[in-house]
Every structure is written in C-alpha cells, then in structure tokens.
Design a protein around this motif. Structure first.
Motif, PDB file in Angstrom:
ATOM      1  N   LEU A  95       0.850  -1.181   0.000  1.00  0.00           N
ATOM      2  CA  LEU A  95       0.000   0.000   0.000  1.00  0.00           C
ATOM      3  C   LEU A  95       0.894   1.242   0.000  1.00  0.00           C
ATOM      4  O   LEU A  95       1.873   1.304   0.744  1.00  0.00           O
ATOM      5  N   PRO A  97       1.978   4.422   1.301  1.00  0.00           N
ATOM      6  CA  PRO A  97       1.691   5.064   2.594  1.00  0.00           C
ATOM      7  C   PRO A  97       1.068   6.448   2.397  1.00  0.00           C
ATOM      8  O   PRO A  97       1.534   7.233   1.582  1.00  0.00           O
ATOM      9  N   THR A 101      -2.121   8.469   7.427  1.00  0.00           N
ATOM     10  CA  THR A 101      -1.622   7.440   8.343  1.00  0.00           C
ATOM     11  C   THR A 101      -0.629   8.019   9.350  1.00  0.00           C
ATOM     12  O   THR A 101      -0.378   7.422  10.402  1.00  0.00           O
ATOM     13  N   ASP A 118       3.380  -4.402  14.699  1.00  0.00           N
ATOM     14  CA  ASP A 118       2.630  -3.811  13.572  1.00  0.00           C
ATOM     15  C   ASP A 118       1.963  -4.953  12.818  1.00  0.00           C
ATOM     16  O   ASP A 118       2.643  -5.841  12.297  1.00  0.00           O
ATOM     17  N   GLY A 120       0.127  -6.115   9.650  1.00  0.00           N
ATOM     18  CA  GLY A 120      -0.056  -5.709   8.252  1.00  0.00           C
ATOM     19  C   GLY A 120       0.901  -4.576   7.947  1.00  0.00           C
ATOM     20  O   GLY A 120       0.498  -3.454   7.653  1.00  0.00           O
ATOM     21  N   SER A 121       2.207  -4.871   7.990  1.00  0.00           N
ATOM     22  CA  SER A 121       3.193  -3.779   7.982  1.00  0.00           C
ATOM     23  C   SER A 121       3.384  -3.148   6.603  1.00  0.00           C
ATOM     24  O   SER A 121       3.786  -1.992   6.513  1.00  0.00           O
ATOM     25  N   GLY A 122       3.119  -3.890   5.516  1.00  0.00           N
ATOM     26  CA  GLY A 122       3.234  -3.302   4.174  1.00  0.00           C
ATOM     27  C   GLY A 122       4.606  -2.691   3.935  1.00  0.00           C
ATOM     28  O   GLY A 122       5.638  -3.349   4.120  1.00  0.00           O
ATOM     29  N   SER A 123       4.643  -1.418   3.587  1.00  0.00           N
ATOM     30  CA  SER A 123       5.917  -0.725   3.369  1.00  0.00           C
ATOM     31  C   SER A 123       6.749  -0.633   4.642  1.00  0.00           C
ATOM     32  O   SER A 123       7.949  -0.359   4.583  1.00  0.00           O
ATOM     33  N   ALA A 125       5.812   1.596   6.926  1.00  0.00           N
ATOM     34  CA  ALA A 125       5.674   3.013   7.306  1.00  0.00           C
ATOM     35  C   ALA A 125       5.472   3.171   8.817  1.00  0.00           C
ATOM     36  O   ALA A 125       6.127   4.011   9.449  1.00  0.00           O
ATOM     37  N   LEU A 126       4.600   2.350   9.415  1.00  0.00           N
ATOM     38  CA  LEU A 126       4.298   2.523  10.842  1.00  0.00           C
ATOM     39  C   LEU A 126       5.438   2.007  11.731  1.00  0.00           C
ATOM     40  O   LEU A 126       5.996   2.761  12.527  1.00  0.00           O
ATOM     41  N   ASN A 186      -2.762  -0.556  10.337  1.00  0.00           N
ATOM     42  CA  ASN A 186      -3.579   0.112   9.322  1.00  0.00           C
ATOM     43  C   ASN A 186      -4.124  -1.005   8.442  1.00  0.00           C
ATOM     44  O   ASN A 186      -3.561  -1.301   7.390  1.00  0.00           O
ATOM     45  N   PRO A 187      -5.197  -1.661   8.908  1.00  0.00           N
ATOM     46  CA  PRO A 187      -5.650  -2.868   8.207  1.00  0.00           C
ATOM     47  C   PRO A 187      -6.472  -2.504   6.971  1.00  0.00           C
ATOM     48  O   PRO A 187      -6.895  -1.358   6.809  1.00  0.00           O
ATOM     49  N   PRO A 188      -6.712  -3.485   6.096  1.00  0.00           N
ATOM     50  CA  PRO A 188      -7.632  -3.246   4.975  1.00  0.00           C
ATOM     51  C   PRO A 188      -9.020  -2.921   5.524  1.00  0.00           C
ATOM     52  O   PRO A 188      -9.496  -3.638   6.409  1.00  0.00           O
ATOM     53  N   ALA A 210      -4.324  -5.375   0.615  1.00  0.00           N
ATOM     54  CA  ALA A 210      -4.150  -4.276   1.565  1.00  0.00           C
ATOM     55  C   ALA A 210      -5.389  -3.388   1.666  1.00  0.00           C
ATOM     56  O   ALA A 210      -5.446  -2.484   2.496  1.00  0.00           O
TER      57      ALA A 210
HETATM   58  N1  GLN Z   1       1.098  -0.396   7.492  1.00  0.00           N
HETATM   59  C1  GLN Z   1       1.168   0.028   6.138  1.00  0.00           C
HETATM   60  C2  GLN Z   1       0.717   1.470   6.033  1.00  0.00           C
HETATM   61  O1  GLN Z   1       0.173   1.998   6.958  1.00  0.00           O
HETATM   62  C3  GLN Z   1       0.363  -0.882   5.211  1.00  0.00           C
HETATM   63  C4  GLN Z   1      -1.108  -0.935   5.529  1.00  0.00           C
HETATM   64  C5  GLN Z   1      -1.881  -1.837   4.592  1.00  0.00           C
HETATM   65  O2  GLN Z   1      -1.308  -2.476   3.699  1.00  0.00           O
HETATM   66  N2  GLN Z   1      -3.202  -1.890   4.756  1.00  0.00           N
HETATM   67  O3  GLN Z   1       0.919   2.128   5.047  1.00  0.00           O
END
Ligand code: GLN
Length: 281
Positions: A95, A97, A101, A118, A120-123, A125-126, A186-188, A210
């Motif tokens: 996702l 960022p 967020t 964290d 769903g950490s994705g990039s 960012a958090l 930051n979940p879907p 995401a």
């Molecule tokens: N934690 C990441 C963000 O806040 C990814 C969140 C997600 O993929 N839903 O950007």
C-alpha cells in the motif's frame, strides 16, 4: 532565453496533459518526475529550468508522464515516498503510505513504548517510523504477503532499524509470540463491494490484499480486537487506522472485547482516522 523546448515549457505542457486527464496534484507530479529524470532536488531543478532537455532526458520524462497519465501514483513510478519525514521505498506489493496514516504516529508518540507490534506492515511506514523515533524500542512486523514483508525489511535497513525489527509472515497474531506494550495497524478496511468503484490510482496500484476489508469493511478489526488482549501487556495500547465514518462501529468492536476507548485523531480532511484503545491493567 526561454526556448520552446525549455524544461520550464516541458513542465507546463506535461502539467496541462495531466490536468486534462483530471489527475490531481499535477504541478507536484511533473516536478517530481522531472527531478527524477535529472537526478536533482527542487533547487537544482529551478537552476536548470531555462535549458533544453537532451533527447534522452526528454524521452525519459515523457515515459514517466505517460505512466502518471495511466494513473500510476508518483510514489510507485519513483519507487519512493516520504512518510513522517523519511523516504520509504514503495513497490507494487505494498500500500502506498498515505499522509493520513501519520495521525497514528502522532498518537503513538504521546507515550513511549519498548515493544511494538505492527499488524499488516506493508511498506513498514508505521513500525519503521516508530523504531526510528524510539531508539530503545524493538518491534515485530507481521504481514500475510512475503513480498510486502520484504519491503518492510528493506525500509528497516534503509532507515537503520533492521537490527531491532523481527519479521513474521502470516495472518494477524498467528505468527506472533509474547506481549507488547503497543500494537499498531492500518488494516484493509474498504467494503469488498466498494473496491470496483475506487479511483484507478488506488484500484489498479494498491494491492487488493491491503484494501479489502470484507463484506462490511470491518472484518479485520474483528480479528484484531479478538486477538489483541492476549498479546498486550496490562495497560497496553492499540492504535488502528479506520476508514471515514467507521469510528462508532470499530469502537463497538473493541469495547465488546474489553478495551477502553482512549483517544482519536482526525486527518486533514476532518475525518477521524486513528483510534486508540487501552487494555485496563
Ligand atoms: N502499514 C502500512 C501502512 O500503513 C500498510 C497498511 C496496509 O497495507 N493496509 O501504510
């Protein structure tokens, strides 16, 4: 002398193309794309504005503008975006960022934490931002997508926190052991039926994994709230991002699992974007 093919003229022409295609932030987009082609910052661009582009530079710029015209976000074209003042690598697997967020970071930083999870950490960012802000803290980053987790780790390396971050591949709490004093996520949260109506920048360039929050958009909050109590220290906090208008429903889900509503933050659009719950200790 300002030639017909000066950089300034090329920027204006590309901007007009983006505006005609209803693409927002067109001035910033063309500037960032040109800076990428010329490998310079904003000041460097201003210094060169009156010169003409070489044929190679022009071809490269036009290729990047064509990608933006096809609704690819600038961050994904450049492979990078700024979040909380730091440059994060961004790929098709994560996702993009959002500035919204950053409200979760503001809320988190009000009280220091030592052990952070964290979901769903994705990039990254958090979790990467929090570990960078708290040099004593350690963290665990969970993601269902191995490709996303690789981006989390790349950003942890780039920003100097990799030695304090443990990756865990899987669903929510499944790959996690131990207790934390802060959980962030930051979940879907988009209802599945709304995905098709999202703007193409999001629909075609953020991973569906995401975005898709199930039938009512709330299924991830149910899973997270159900598992969080047994993974938080007494007195621990959980901070989640929510979609516009989801505050009452998400609060109800957490209260029914024994949490207390702690605080909230609004984004620049005025929507409640970050919710904090505490576990009575
Ligand atoms: N934690 C990441 C963000 O806040 C990814 C969140 C997600 O993929 N839903 O950007």
């Amino acid at each position: 002398m300002q030639g017909a093919d000066s950089i300034r003229t090329r920027l204006a022409a590309a901007r007009a193309q983006l505006v005609a295609a209803d693409i927002i932030d067109s001035a910033q987009a063309v500037r960032l794309l040109m800076q990428h082609v010329l490998n310079c910052d904003r000041a460097g661009l201003i210094l060169q504005e009156e010169r003409a582009l070489s044929p190679d530079e022009l071809a490269a710029f036009e290729r990047l503008v064509a990608r933006r015209l096809a609704h690819e976000p600038v961050s994904k074209i450049l492979g990078e975006r700024e979040f909380y003042g730091r440059a994060f690598r961004v790929t098709a697997d994560v996702l993009d960022p959002r500035a919204d967020t950053e409200t979760l970071i503001d809320l988190a930083l009000e009280t220091p934490a030592r052990r952070v999870l964290d979901l769903g950490s994705g990039s990254g960012a958090l979790i990467v931002t929090l570990l960078a802000e708290w040099p004593e803290a350690t963290g665990v980053a969970v993601d269902l997508s191995p490709a996303a987790l690789a981006v989390t780790l790349e950003n942890a390396g780039r920003l100097g926190v990799a030695s304090r971050l443990t990756p865990a591949e899987g669903a929510w709490f499944a790959p996690v052991a131990g207790r934390f004093d802060l959980i962030v996520s930051n979940p879907p949260y988009i209802p599945s039926a709304d995905l098709a109506g999202l703007e193409p920048d999001v629909r075609e360039h953020d991973p569906v994994l995401a975005l898709d929050g199930g039938a009512d958009g709330l299924s991830c909050y149910r899973a997270i709230a159900a598992g969080a109590a047994s993974q938080l220290e007494p007195g621990g906090r959980i901070i989640v991002e929510i979609g516009a208008g989801q505050g009452p429903d998400v609060t109800g889900i957490f209260l029914s699992e024994g949490f207390r509503h702690g605080a909230e933050r609004r984004d620049l659009g005025g929507h409640v974007r970050a919710l904090l719950f505490t576990l009575p200790g």
